[in-house]
Scaffold this motif. Structure first.
Motif, PDB file in Angstrom:
ATOM      1  N   LEU B   8      52.742  87.371  49.186  1.00 53.50           N
ATOM      2  CA  LEU B   8      52.958  85.976  48.806  1.00 53.50           C
ATOM      3  C   LEU B   8      51.869  85.080  49.398  1.00 53.50           C
ATOM      4  N   LYS B  10      48.817  85.967  50.192  1.00 52.43           N
ATOM      5  CA  LYS B  10      47.476  86.257  49.685  1.00 52.43           C
ATOM      6  C   LYS B  10      47.350  86.020  48.191  1.00 52.43           C
ATOM      7  N   SER B  11      48.465  85.822  47.522  1.00 52.75           N
ATOM      8  CA  SER B  11      48.365  85.684  46.076  1.00 52.75           C
ATOM      9  C   SER B  11      49.297  84.591  45.596  1.00 52.75           C
ATOM     10  N   ILE B  12      48.783  83.381  45.583  1.00 54.30           N
ATOM     11  CA  ILE B  12      49.601  82.248  45.152  1.00 54.30           C
ATOM     12  C   ILE B  12      49.206  81.895  43.729  1.00 54.30           C
ATOM     13  N   TRP B  13      50.180  81.963  42.830  1.00 54.77           N
ATOM     14  CA  TRP B  13      49.917  81.581  41.441  1.00 54.77           C
ATOM     15  C   TRP B  13      50.466  80.178  41.225  1.00 54.77           C
ATOM     16  N   PRO B  35      33.258  76.497  40.607  1.00 54.93           N
ATOM     17  CA  PRO B  35      32.506  77.364  41.520  1.00 54.93           C
ATOM     18  C   PRO B  35      32.333  76.780  42.910  1.00 54.93           C
ATOM     19  N   ASP B  38      36.383  77.107  44.264  1.00 55.33           N
ATOM     20  CA  ASP B  38      36.832  78.452  43.899  1.00 55.33           C
ATOM     21  C   ASP B  38      38.027  78.957  44.694  1.00 55.33           C
ATOM     22  N   GLU B  40      40.122  80.977  43.819  1.00 61.87           N
ATOM     23  CA  GLU B  40      40.450  82.383  43.576  1.00 61.87           C
ATOM     24  C   GLU B  40      40.017  83.249  44.759  1.00 61.87           C
ATOM     25  N   ARG B  41      39.146  82.721  45.616  1.00 58.32           N
ATOM     26  CA  ARG B  41      38.814  83.410  46.870  1.00 58.32           C
ATOM     27  C   ARG B  41      40.076  83.731  47.660  1.00 58.32           C
ATOM     28  N   GLY B  43      43.014  84.063  46.285  1.00 59.58           N
ATOM     29  CA  GLY B  43      43.992  84.660  45.390  1.00 59.58           C
ATOM     30  C   GLY B  43      44.794  83.653  44.602  1.00 59.58           C
ATOM     31  N   VAL B  45      45.562  81.434  41.510  1.00 60.83           N
ATOM     32  CA  VAL B  45      45.208  81.435  40.097  1.00 60.83           C
ATOM     33  C   VAL B  45      46.094  80.422  39.402  1.00 60.83           C
ATOM     34  N   GLY B  48      49.823  79.922  33.164  1.00 60.21           N
ATOM     35  CA  GLY B  48      50.282  79.089  32.057  1.00 60.21           C
ATOM     36  C   GLY B  48      51.790  79.027  31.936  1.00 60.21           C
ATOM     37  N   SER B  49      52.494  80.005  32.517  1.00 68.09           N
ATOM     38  CA  SER B  49      53.947  80.046  32.366  1.00 68.09           C
ATOM     39  C   SER B  49      54.613  79.804  33.708  1.00 68.09           C
ATOM     40  N   ALA B  53      55.030  81.462  38.296  1.00 69.09           N
ATOM     41  CA  ALA B  53      54.504  80.578  39.327  1.00 69.09           C
ATOM     42  C   ALA B  53      55.108  80.849  40.699  1.00 69.09           C
ATOM     43  N   ASP B  54      54.269  80.695  41.748  1.00 69.16           N
ATOM     44  CA  ASP B  54      54.754  80.699  43.124  1.00 69.16           C
ATOM     45  C   ASP B  54      54.747  79.298  43.687  1.00 69.16           C
TER      46      ASP B  54
END
Lengths: 313, 138
Positions: B8, B10-13, B35, B38, B40-41, B43, B45, B48-49, B53-54
Motif C-alpha cells: 500500500l 509503495k503503490s498508491i493509485w 517529467p 513524476d 510514478e517514481r 508508484g 498512478v 480512471g475507475s 483507487a487507494d
C-alpha cells in the motif's frame, strides 16, 4: 502418481505459475521503466509491480449491485489458468523436460484466447455500461486478430511439411535453420508481432481498455484480488507470448550452453523492445480501423506469406 | 499483513475527484505526473475507475449538487481508501464558504485523512502531503 506430481510441479512452480508470474511482473516493470525513459521520466523502481500485486491482494473485493457474482469472480481465474497452461507447455518443450503431443500448436492457439474470453466474461457479468463497451470491443478485437494470427501460424507448419508439434517444429528449426530466415517467415513473423500487440491489448490496440476514453473499460468494476489476478494475467502474457513466437518462428530458447543462453535472452529482449517501441510511438486506433487493418491488409499479407511458403521461399 | 502495508505504501493509485474546482488545483495535480515531478517514481498512478483507487484526491468546494455524489464515490471505492483534500476550497471552503450553494468542506461529507492547503498547492506540497499520509500507515 509420480508423474502427476511432476506435472503439478511443472504447472505450479517451474516453469508454470510461480516462475511465469515472477518473470512476468519483472518484465512488465521493464515495460514501465522504458516507457518512462522514453517520456523523459524516472520511472518506478524494480519492485513496483510486486507492490501493486500485494497491495491489490490486501484490498476489499466489491461485487457491484446486480452483477453475476460467480461469473464476475471466476473469470479472472479462467484467464490465469489459460495463460499458465500456455507458458507451461511452451517452456517445458523448450527446456526439453517432456516430449509434446500432436496438435499442441493448436492447443496453445486455443488457450491463448482464454484470457481475452475471461475479460469478456468478467466485463459482461459486471453490469456496467462502460465495461459492456469494453467487452464488445474486446470481442471484435479477438475476431479481428485471430484470423491473421492463425494464418501466420500456418506458415511454419507448411514450411516444415505439416508438423503440428512444438518439439517437432523446434527439431526442424535446429536441423534446417529458423523459419524467420526466409521471406515467408519474415512476413508471418511481422504479422504475428502485430497480432501479439493486440493480444496484449497494448497501444495501438488498447481499444478495449482505453484509459482516457472508457476508464480501463472491461476492468472498470474490478477491485482487490480479482483485479490483481487480471493484472498478473496481463504481465504473464507479456512474458509468455514472445516466448511462444520465438519457439515457433525463431528456433526456440536453448539453455544447454552459455552462448545459447545469452542468445535466448537476447531474442526475448529484442521482441520485448519491439513491443515497447510500438507501444510508445503509436496512437490508439479506433475499433473499425483495427478491424480494417486485421481483416484487410494483414490477412492479405498473411495469405501472400502462405503462397511464398508453398513456393518454398 | 506487513506485506499488505508495504504494498500500500509503495503503490498508491490515485483517483482524481473534482467537485467543481476552478481547475487550478486540477492542473497542479496533473503537474505531478509530468517529467519534472513524476510521481510514478513512488508508484503513484492516476487511475480512471474509483474501484481501483487507494487515494481520492479531492479538489474544489463541495456544492449541494455534488455532495451526494461524493458520498457515493467514497462508498464505491474499495477499502482501505484514503481521502486527501487538495487546496483551500476542499480543506475549508475557501472564499466560497459563505456561498448559498456551499454544502460544507469535504470532511463534513466523508472522512478526510490529509489536508493540503494552498490556492493552488504546489506539486511539491501535494507530494509532501502524500508522503506524510503514507508515513502514518502502520
Amino acid at each position: 502418481m509420480e508423474r502427476i506430481i511432476t506435472y503439478l510441479f511443472y504447472f505450479i512452480v517451474f516453469p508454470g505459475l510461480l516462475f511465469t508470474a515472477v518473470a512476468g511482473l519483472l518484465v512488465s516493470w521493464i515495460d514501465r521503466k522504458v516507457t518512462a525513459r522514453v517520456q523523459y521520466r524516472a520511472g518506478p523502481p524494480w519492485y513496483q509491480n510486486f507492490a501493486d500485486f500485494f497491495k491489490l491482494l490486501g484490498k476489499e473485493t466489491i461485487v457491484p449491485e446486480g452483477a453475476t457474482g460467480s461469473g464476475f469472480l471466476t473469470s479472472p481465474l479462467i484467464g490465469l489458468a489459460g495463460i499458465t497452461l500456455v507458458s507451461t507447455i511452451v517452456w517445458v518443450i523448450n527446456l526439453g523436460f517432456v516430449s509434446s503431443f500432436v496438435g499442441d500448436v493448436i492447443v496453445v492457439l486455443y488457450l491463448l484466447t482464454l484470457p481475452s474470453l475471461a475479460v469478456i466474461l468478467g466485463a459482461s457479468a459486471s453490469k456496467n455500461p462502460v465495461a459492456g463497451v469494453g467487452a464488445s470491443r474486446e470481442m471484435k478485437l479477438v475476431l479481428g486478430y485471430e484470423l491473421p494470427f492463425v494464418l501466420a501460424m500456418v506458415v511454419p507448419i507448411l514450411k516444415s511439411g505439416g508438423i503440428l508439434r512444438l518439439d517437432g517444429l523446434l527439431a526442424y528449426q535446429v536441423k534446417s535453420g529458423p523459419f524467420l530466415y526466409s521471406i515467408s517467415g519474415v512476413i508471418a513473423f511481422i504479422i504475428a508481432i502485430i497480432c501479439m500487440q493486440a493480444k496484449l491489448t497494448l497501444v495501438p490496440f488498447d481499444i478495449p481498455e482505453a484509459e482516457t476514453e472508457i476508464m480501463t473499460g472491461a476492468y472498470v468494476e474490478y477491485s482487490g484480488p480479482a483485479l490483481a489476478i487480471f493484472k498478473l494475467t496481463k504481465a504473464m502474457m507479456l512474458f509468455a507470448l514472445p516466448v511462444f513466437l520465438i519457439t515457433v518462428f525463431w528456433g526456440g530458447l536453448h539453455f544447454n550452453s552459455p552462448v545459447n543462453g545469452i542468445q535466448a535472452v537476447l531474442k526475448y529482449i529484442i521482441l520485448l523492445v519491439i513491443i515497447i517501441l510500438i507501444r510508445n510511438t503509436n496512437p490508439r486506433l479506433r475499433i473499425d480501423q483495427a478491424m480494417k487493418l486485421f481483416w484487410g491488409r494483414l490477412t492479405v499479407w498473411a495469405i501472400v506469406g502462405i503462397f511464398f511458403a508453398v513456393a518454398g521461399l | 499483513m506487513k506485506l499488505k502495508i508495504w504494498g500500500l505504501k509503495k503503490s498508491i493509485w490515485v483517483f482524481h475527484v473534482s467537485s467543481g474546482a476552478c481547475n487550478n488545483c486540477d492542473i497542479e495535480v496533473l503537474n505531478c505526473l509530468t517529467p519534472k515531478f513524476d510521481i510514478e517514481r513512488f508508484g503513484m498512478v492516476l487511475v480512471g475507475s474509483v474501484r481501483h483507487a487507494d487515494v481520492l484526491l479531492c479538489c474544489g468546494c463541495v456544492t449541494k449538487q455534488t455532495a451526494p455524489r461524493i458520498k457515493r464515490l467514497y462508498e464505491q471505492a474499495a477499502k482501505p481508501c484514503f481521502v486527501v483534500a487538495v487546496g483551500g476550497c476542499a480543506c475549508s471552503g475557501g472564499i466560497f464558504r459563505h456561498g448559498y450553494n456551499f454544502a460544507g468542506p469535504y470532511d463534513k461529507i466523508i472522512p478526510v485523512h490529509a489536508y493540503i492547503p494552498g490556492c493552488p498547492p504546489k506539486p511539491e506540497a501535494i507530494i509532501a502531503g502524500a508522503v506524510k499520509l503514507l508515513s502514518t500507515l502502520k
